[in-house]
Motif scaffolding. Structure first.
Motif, PDB file in Angstrom:
ATOM      1  N   ALA A  42       0.835  -1.205   0.000  1.00 64.68           N
ATOM      2  CA  ALA A  42       0.000   0.000   0.000  1.00 64.68           C
ATOM      3  C   ALA A  42       0.867   1.252   0.000  1.00 64.68           C
ATOM      4  O   ALA A  42       0.584   2.212  -0.724  1.00 64.68           O
ATOM      5  N   ALA A  43       1.928   1.256   0.787  1.00 64.54           N
ATOM      6  CA  ALA A  43       2.834   2.412   0.818  1.00 64.54           C
ATOM      7  C   ALA A  43       3.523   2.598  -0.528  1.00 64.54           C
ATOM      8  O   ALA A  43       3.636   3.726  -1.029  1.00 64.54           O
ATOM      9  N   LEU A  44       3.973   1.515  -1.122  1.00 61.00           N
ATOM     10  CA  LEU A  44       4.618   1.599  -2.439  1.00 61.00           C
ATOM     11  C   LEU A  44       3.677   2.162  -3.492  1.00 61.00           C
ATOM     12  O   LEU A  44       4.045   3.064  -4.261  1.00 61.00           O
ATOM     13  N   LEU A  45       2.447   1.681  -3.524  1.00 64.73           N
ATOM     14  CA  LEU A  45       1.479   2.181  -4.494  1.00 64.73           C
ATOM     15  C   LEU A  45       1.145   3.648  -4.243  1.00 64.73           C
ATOM     16  O   LEU A  45       0.970   4.424  -5.190  1.00 64.73           O
ATOM     17  N   ALA A  46       1.077   4.041  -2.975  1.00 61.83           N
ATOM     18  CA  ALA A  46       0.788   5.440  -2.654  1.00 61.83           C
ATOM     19  C   ALA A  46       1.916   6.348  -3.131  1.00 61.83           C
ATOM     20  O   ALA A  46       1.668   7.431  -3.668  1.00 61.83           O
ATOM     21  N   ILE A  47       3.147   5.898  -2.956  1.00 60.75           N
ATOM     22  CA  ILE A  47       4.290   6.702  -3.400  1.00 60.75           C
ATOM     23  C   ILE A  47       4.355   6.762  -4.918  1.00 60.75           C
ATOM     24  O   ILE A  47       4.522   7.834  -5.507  1.00 60.75           O
ATOM     25  N   VAL A  48       4.182   5.614  -5.575  1.00 58.18           N
ATOM     26  CA  VAL A  48       4.283   5.552  -7.041  1.00 58.18           C
ATOM     27  C   VAL A  48       3.205   6.394  -7.714  1.00 58.18           C
ATOM     28  O   VAL A  48       3.480   7.106  -8.677  1.00 58.18           O
ATOM     29  N   PHE A  49       1.989   6.344  -7.183  1.00 59.51           N
ATOM     30  CA  PHE A  49       0.887   7.048  -7.828  1.00 59.51           C
ATOM     31  C   PHE A  49       0.615   8.421  -7.211  1.00 59.51           C
ATOM     32  O   PHE A  49      -0.372   9.064  -7.541  1.00 59.51           O
ATOM     33  N   GLY A  50       1.488   8.873  -6.328  1.00 60.67           N
ATOM     34  CA  GLY A  50       1.396  10.229  -5.807  1.00 60.67           C
ATOM     35  C   GLY A  50       0.255  10.474  -4.850  1.00 60.67           C
ATOM     36  O   GLY A  50      -0.190  11.605  -4.694  1.00 60.67           O
ATOM     37  N   GLY A  51      -0.218   9.472  -4.179  1.00 61.13           N
ATOM     38  CA  GLY A  51      -1.337   9.648  -3.282  1.00 61.13           C
ATOM     39  C   GLY A  51      -0.937   9.652  -1.820  1.00 61.13           C
ATOM     40  O   GLY A  51      -1.757   9.380  -0.957  1.00 61.13           O
ATOM     41  N   TRP A  52       0.314   9.964  -1.527  1.00 63.42           N
ATOM     42  CA  TRP A  52       0.803   9.876  -0.166  1.00 63.42           C
ATOM     43  C   TRP A  52       0.052  10.823   0.774  1.00 63.42           C
ATOM     44  O   TRP A  52      -0.265  10.473   1.903  1.00 63.42           O
ATOM     45  N   GLU A  53      -0.241  12.044   0.300  1.00 61.62           N
ATOM     46  CA  GLU A  53      -0.950  13.007   1.146  1.00 61.62           C
ATOM     47  C   GLU A  53      -2.346  12.488   1.499  1.00 61.62           C
ATOM     48  O   GLU A  53      -2.823  12.656   2.622  1.00 61.62           O
ATOM     49  N   ALA A  54      -3.012  11.859   0.538  1.00 60.64           N
ATOM     50  CA  ALA A  54      -4.346  11.310   0.791  1.00 60.64           C
ATOM     51  C   ALA A  54      -4.278  10.174   1.813  1.00 60.64           C
ATOM     52  O   ALA A  54      -5.151  10.058   2.680  1.00 60.64           O
ATOM     53  N   VAL A  55      -3.236   9.364   1.737  1.00 60.72           N
ATOM     54  CA  VAL A  55      -3.077   8.261   2.694  1.00 60.72           C
ATOM     55  C   VAL A  55      -2.866   8.822   4.097  1.00 60.72           C
ATOM     56  O   VAL A  55      -3.472   8.346   5.065  1.00 60.72           O
ATOM     57  N   VAL A  56      -2.026   9.842   4.216  1.00 62.48           N
ATOM     58  CA  VAL A  56      -1.758  10.439   5.521  1.00 62.48           C
ATOM     59  C   VAL A  56      -3.035  11.068   6.080  1.00 62.48           C
ATOM     60  O   VAL A  56      -3.351  10.915   7.263  1.00 62.48           O
ATOM     61  N   THR A  57      -3.797  11.756   5.228  1.00 66.20           N
ATOM     62  CA  THR A  57      -5.044  12.378   5.664  1.00 66.20           C
ATOM     63  C   THR A  57      -6.034  11.331   6.144  1.00 66.20           C
ATOM     64  O   THR A  57      -6.657  11.484   7.210  1.00 66.20           O
ATOM     65  N   GLN A  58      -6.199  10.259   5.389  1.00 74.34           N
ATOM     66  CA  GLN A  58      -7.126   9.204   5.784  1.00 74.34           C
ATOM     67  C   GLN A  58      -6.673   8.516   7.075  1.00 74.34           C
ATOM     68  O   GLN A  58      -7.492   8.208   7.939  1.00 74.34           O
ATOM     69  N   ALA A  59      -5.374   8.272   7.194  1.00 78.99           N
ATOM     70  CA  ALA A  59      -4.865   7.608   8.393  1.00 78.99           C
ATOM     71  C   ALA A  59      -5.100   8.479   9.626  1.00 78.99           C
ATOM     72  O   ALA A  59      -5.477   7.975  10.691  1.00 78.99           O
ATOM     73  N   SER A  60      -4.899   9.788   9.491  1.00 70.39           N
ATOM     74  CA  SER A  60      -5.126  10.652  10.642  1.00 70.39           C
ATOM     75  C   SER A  60      -6.614  10.729  10.979  1.00 70.39           C
ATOM     76  O   SER A  60      -6.986  10.820  12.151  1.00 70.39           O
ATOM     77  N   SER A  61      -7.467  10.662   9.973  1.00 71.65           N
ATOM     78  CA  SER A  61      -8.913  10.666  10.218  1.00 71.65           C
ATOM     79  C   SER A  61      -9.345   9.396  10.960  1.00 71.65           C
ATOM     80  O   SER A  61     -10.123   9.461  11.916  1.00 71.65           O
ATOM     81  N   VAL A  62      -8.818   8.261  10.534  1.00 68.64           N
ATOM     82  CA  VAL A  62      -9.134   6.997  11.204  1.00 68.64           C
ATOM     83  C   VAL A  62      -8.613   7.007  12.624  1.00 68.64           C
ATOM     84  O   VAL A  62      -9.304   6.585  13.561  1.00 68.64           O
ATOM     85  N   ALA A  63      -7.393   7.511  12.816  1.00 72.28           N
ATOM     86  CA  ALA A  63      -6.834   7.589  14.162  1.00 72.28           C
ATOM     87  C   ALA A  63      -7.676   8.498  15.046  1.00 72.28           C
ATOM     88  O   ALA A  63      -7.886   8.208  16.228  1.00 72.28           O
ATOM     89  N   GLY A  64      -8.183   9.587  14.487  1.00 75.28           N
ATOM     90  CA  GLY A  64      -9.063  10.476  15.242  1.00 75.28           C
ATOM     91  C   GLY A  64     -10.356   9.802  15.638  1.00 75.28           C
ATOM     92  O   GLY A  64     -10.861   9.994  16.747  1.00 75.28           O
ATOM     93  N   MET A  65     -10.916   9.002  14.729  1.00 75.49           N
ATOM     94  CA  MET A  65     -12.149   8.293  15.050  1.00 75.49           C
ATOM     95  C   MET A  65     -11.928   7.248  16.128  1.00 75.49           C
ATOM     96  O   MET A  65     -12.807   6.971  16.942  1.00 75.49           O
ATOM     97  N   LEU A  66     -10.744   6.641  16.128  1.00 76.87           N
ATOM     98  CA  LEU A  66     -10.436   5.619  17.130  1.00 76.87           C
ATOM     99  C   LEU A  66     -10.048   6.239  18.461  1.00 76.87           C
ATOM    100  O   LEU A  66      -9.890   5.520  19.445  1.00 76.87           O
ATOM    101  N   GLY A  67      -9.867   7.557  18.471  1.00 75.11           N
ATOM    102  CA  GLY A  67      -9.555   8.253  19.707  1.00 75.11           C
ATOM    103  C   GLY A  67      -8.086   8.241  20.075  1.00 75.11           C
ATOM    104  O   GLY A  67      -7.733   8.289  21.244  1.00 75.11           O
ATOM    105  N   ARG A  68      -7.235   8.171  19.082  1.00 77.79           N
ATOM    106  CA  ARG A  68      -5.792   8.177  19.370  1.00 77.79           C
ATOM    107  C   ARG A  68      -5.177   9.488  18.977  1.00 77.79           C
ATOM    108  O   ARG A  68      -5.525  10.174  18.146  1.00 77.79           O
TER     109      ARG A  68
END
Length: 68
Positions: A42-68
């Motif tokens: 998943a990290a490799l595909l995010a880097i190759v296709f330029g979606g790293w910022e979207a991955v970071v945004t989604q991960a922080s949103s999920v972490a916020g929902m989980l209360g971390r």
């Protein structure tokens, strides 16, 4: 309601195959092992296709929902 022709035979064949080859449904992978397998790709595909910022945004949103 009658059993449609062949359904019982197909189930019996499936049970015999599960006995011979092992029941694959009972062999479960630990969630951390599955994550360790999927995250590098998943990290490799995010880097190759330029979606790293979207991955970071989604991960922080999920972490916020989980209360971390």
């Amino acid at each position: 309601m009658a059993d449609p022709a062949g359904v019982t035979a197909t189930r019996a064949r499936g049970h015999r195959a599960a006995e011979v080859f092992g029941d694959q449904r009972s062999d479960r992978r630990h969630p951390l092992v599955a994550a360790a397998m999927a995250l590098p790709l998943a990290a490799l595909l995010a880097i190759v296709f330029g979606g790293w910022e979207a991955v970071v945004t989604q991960a922080s949103s999920v972490a916020g929902m989980l209360g971390r």
